[in-house]
Design a protein around this motif. Structure first.
Motif, mmCIF file in Angstrom:
data_model
loop_
_atom_site.group_PDB
_atom_site.id
_atom_site.type_symbol
_atom_site.label_atom_id
_atom_site.label_comp_id
_atom_site.label_asym_id
_atom_site.label_seq_id
_atom_site.Cartn_x
_atom_site.Cartn_y
_atom_site.Cartn_z
ATOM 1 N N TYR A 10 28.639 36.680 40.840
ATOM 2 C CA TYR A 10 28.909 36.896 39.416
ATOM 3 C C TYR A 10 28.833 38.391 39.150
ATOM 4 O O TYR A 10 27.755 38.989 39.162
ATOM 5 N N ASN A 11 30.002 38.989 38.946
ATOM 6 C CA ASN A 11 30.100 40.435 38.699
ATOM 7 C C ASN A 11 29.401 41.249 39.799
ATOM 8 O O ASN A 11 28.568 42.109 39.528
ATOM 9 N N TYR A 71 31.154 43.019 42.224
ATOM 10 C CA TYR A 71 32.257 43.765 42.826
ATOM 11 C C TYR A 71 31.769 44.928 43.690
ATOM 12 O O TYR A 71 32.307 45.176 44.775
ATOM 13 N N ASP A 96 33.093 32.339 43.051
ATOM 14 C CA ASP A 96 33.132 33.200 41.873
ATOM 15 C C ASP A 96 32.748 32.389 40.648
ATOM 16 O O ASP A 96 33.443 31.449 40.264
ATOM 17 N N SER A 140 33.382 35.598 37.065
ATOM 18 C CA SER A 140 33.154 37.042 36.972
ATOM 19 C C SER A 140 34.195 37.713 36.091
ATOM 20 O O SER A 140 35.348 37.267 35.996
ATOM 21 N N ARG A 141 33.776 38.835 35.481
ATOM 22 C CA ARG A 141 34.668 39.585 34.595
ATOM 23 C C ARG A 141 34.983 40.977 35.128
ATOM 24 O O ARG A 141 35.545 41.809 34.402
ATOM 25 N N ASP A 142 34.619 41.239 36.371
ATOM 26 C CA ASP A 142 34.948 42.530 36.966
ATOM 27 C C ASP A 142 35.959 42.310 38.090
ATOM 28 O O ASP A 142 36.769 41.389 38.009
ATOM 29 N N THR A 189 35.472 41.179 41.036
ATOM 30 C CA THR A 189 35.014 40.215 42.044
ATOM 31 C C THR A 189 36.100 39.226 42.460
ATOM 32 O O THR A 189 36.332 39.033 43.667
ATOM 33 N N LYS A 210 21.724 40.648 37.505
ATOM 34 C CA LYS A 210 22.251 39.953 36.322
ATOM 35 C C LYS A 210 21.180 39.098 35.660
ATOM 36 O O LYS A 210 21.455 38.385 34.704
#
Length: 349
Positions: A27-28, A30, A57, A60-62, A64, A221
């Motif tokens: 999760y995020n 990257y 995954d 995730s918002r990046d 990843t 996180k």
């Protein structure tokens, strides 16, 4: 000629049975993925056994998902599972275990706090005949004293009130045999506290101690609120002690109220001291109100868990799976997922 040899070698690797799966929820993450992949594959390649990396995954918002896609496209040993949104780490772990095909499955985080170099030792313990290899943290570098102390105390409190013996000072870093994974798949609850579920199955377990390293890159996180929620989830998932404590608190409060009433009566009848009224009344109302609200809140937490279980929602939804460089939508689903929808794989319970 070289291309033909390489093609046949790749086909052989695809068809051989997987001995080891490594499940990594993301999760995020990257920033740390390239370092994690390099160190992990170096260790796995040295073992000279068929293996797979199952990267999950968790919405995730990046970068990843993009990085995972590239790895799955370039490395036939990588399976990339993309959840439809962020379902939480426990659901991501469940998805990874569902998609892992190895005889042994290792769960680890991507931040390299759990050293991949310990994998050979874990495999050695598994081959000696145990089904679960727990990795106990001997030290936790890079973490505050408060976090270390609170984690240390939490596991001991949880063990004291839980119906199962959950190994202390252990995280998700562990090895599970295929028998253990299949046993976990029979547990259907939606409110999943994986550390407790790992212990609940009760298969032969051994413990290896290690020193946990600081994060290799990125930031955690997990803030303190998230950790508190996870801890509370563990307590309410594996113990009814909070309800018993609430009942005990209610009994003690009632006893205190009776004694206090008797004292007021004695003062009024024998000592000629009139009832003070307002201060004592407000004190009693405040105490009783606090105990009642606390008890109702604890009861509501357990009722809420029952409410979510009755909805029968899936633990997670999968948006896509990339296996051996191809999307699951481009290849025929494996036997394990043959009964699921082609466009969106769902784990139903």
């Amino acid at each position: 000629m070289n291309a033909l040899v390489e093609s046949r070698h790749l086909e052989f690797r695809r068809n051989r049975k997987t001995e080891l799966s490594v499940v990594i929820p993301l999760y995020n993450e990257y920033e740390v993925i390239p370092m994690m992949y390099e160190r992990l594959t170096a260790v796995l390649a040295s073992l000279a056994i068929p293996y797979e990396l199952v990267l999950v995954d968790d919405g995730s918002r990046d970068g990843t998902p993009t990085t995972m896609s590239r790895l799955a496209d370039a490395d036939p040993n990588v399976t990339a599972v993309f959840l439809s949104r962020n379902f939480g780490k426990e659901a991501a772990l469940t998805a990874g275990l569902d998609h892992a095909t190895g005889d042994a499955v290792i769960i680890m985080d991507a931040d390299l706090q759990d050293p991949p170099e310990l994998i050979p030792e874990m495999l050695k313990a598994w081959k000696a005949g145990v089904d679960v290899v727990c990795m106990r943290r001997r030290s936790r570098s890079g973490e505050s004293w408060f976090k270390r102390y609170s984690a240390h105390r939490y596991y001991r409190v949880l063990n004291a009130i839980s119906d199962v013996d959950i190994p202390t000072d252990t995280g998700d870093f562990r090895l599970l045999s295929r028998k253990a994974v299949n046993a976990l798949k029979q547990l259907n609850e939606r409110n999943r506290y994986m550390k407790g579920l790992f212990a609940w199955i009760g298969l032969p377990t051994t413990i290896i101690e290690y020193d946990r390293m600081p994060r290799a890159a990125g930031v955690t996180k997990w803030d303190y609120l998230s950790l508190f929620n996870l801890a509370f989830e563990g307590i309410t998932s594996f113990s009814t002690a909070p309800l018993r404590l609430a009942m005990g608190g209610g009994l003690l409060t009632a006893l205190f109220g009776i004694l206090f009433t008797l004292w007021i009566v004695i003062k009024a009848l024998f000592l000629g001291d009139p009832v003070q009224g307002y201060p004592s009344l407000i004190s009693m109302i405040t105490i009783l109100g606090g105990v009642q609200l606390l008890s109702i809140g604890l009861l509501g937490e357990y009722i809420g868990k029952t409410y979510y279980e009755t909805k029968q929602r899936p633990v997670y939804l999968v948006r896509d799976v990339m296996r051996r460089g191809k999307s699951a939508n481009e290849t025929a689903p494996t036997a394990a997922f043959a009964s699921m929808e082609k466009e969106t794989y769902v784990r139903y319970k």
